[in-house]
Scaffold this motif. Structure first.
Motif, short mmCIF file in Angstrom:
data_model
loop_
_atom_site.label_atom_id
_atom_site.label_comp_id
_atom_site.label_asym_id
_atom_site.label_seq_id
_atom_site.Cartn_x
_atom_site.Cartn_y
_atom_site.Cartn_z
N ARG A 1 -4.44 0.00 9.10
CA ARG A 1 -3.95 0.19 7.50
C ARG A 1 -4.90 0.09 6.34
O ARG A 1 -4.58 0.34 5.24
CB ARG A 1 -2.81 -0.56 7.29
CG ARG A 1 -1.58 -0.42 8.32
CD ARG A 1 -0.39 -1.14 7.72
NE ARG A 1 -0.67 -2.67 8.09
CZ ARG A 1 0.09 -3.74 7.84
NH1 ARG A 1 1.33 -3.30 7.43
NH2 ARG A 1 -0.17 -4.79 8.15
N THR A 2 -6.24 0.06 6.54
CA THR A 2 -7.23 -0.21 5.54
C THR A 2 -8.21 0.97 5.53
O THR A 2 -9.48 0.83 5.18
CB THR A 2 -7.94 -1.47 5.73
OG1 THR A 2 -8.38 -1.69 7.42
CG2 THR A 2 -7.05 -2.59 5.54
N ASN B 1 -5.40 8.87 7.98
CA ASN B 1 -6.74 8.07 8.63
C ASN B 1 -7.47 8.66 9.36
O ASN B 1 -7.86 8.38 10.73
CB ASN B 1 -5.92 7.05 9.50
CG ASN B 1 -5.25 5.71 8.79
OD1 ASN B 1 -5.33 6.08 7.25
ND2 ASN B 1 -4.96 4.77 9.42
N SER C 1 -7.65 3.76 13.47
CA SER C 1 -6.44 3.02 13.48
C SER C 1 -6.49 1.99 12.36
O SER C 1 -7.57 1.89 11.54
CB SER C 1 -6.49 2.21 14.93
OG SER C 1 -7.42 1.34 15.05
#
Length: 128
Positions: free
Chosen positions: A26-27, A76, A24
């Motif tokens: 966004r990085t 991801n 999970s």
């Protein structure tokens, strides 16, 4: 980051499995991603790691030539393709994320104690 490993199961020796780890946040692309495993009655051991850029990978000797780690930063996700499985590969497999020094050495990346985030594990059982 939260990690969710999947893809484990029961397979005969010589067979293949593909483990997936969904992350999970966004990085994801900023983390080095590793796979570790722990067999019954044994300590956790390093299996493989892929650097942020996906261009560099490291493996423990016992899986070289049989396992391939890869990642898809757009999804991801990190994967562990396991071929020519052996009974000795039986273990719970964990994915983990390392967000430390960008230039962390291979030695550091092989050390599970350096990883900040861990998934829940997925069981791989290889029958002889």
């Amino acid at each position: 980051v939260q990690l969710q490993a999947s893809g484990g199961g029961l397979v005969q020796a010589g067979g293949s499995l593909r483990l997936s780890c969904a992350a999970s946040g966004r990085t994801f692309s900023s983390y080095n991603m590793g796979w570790f495993r722990q067999a019954p009655g044994k300590e956790r051991e390093f299996v493989a790691v892929v650097r942020r850029s996906s261009s560099t990978t490291y493996y423990t000797d016992s899986v070289k030539g049989r396992f391939t780690i890869s990642r898809d930063n757009a999804k991801n996700a990190v994967y562990l393709q396991m071929n020519s499985l052996e009974p000795e590969d039986t273990a719970v497999y964990y994915c983990a994320a390392y967000s430390g020094d960008y230039y962390a050495t291979e030695r550091i990346l092989r050390d599970g104690n350096r990883y900040q985030y861990w998934g829940q594990g997925t069981l791989v059982t290889v029958s002889s």
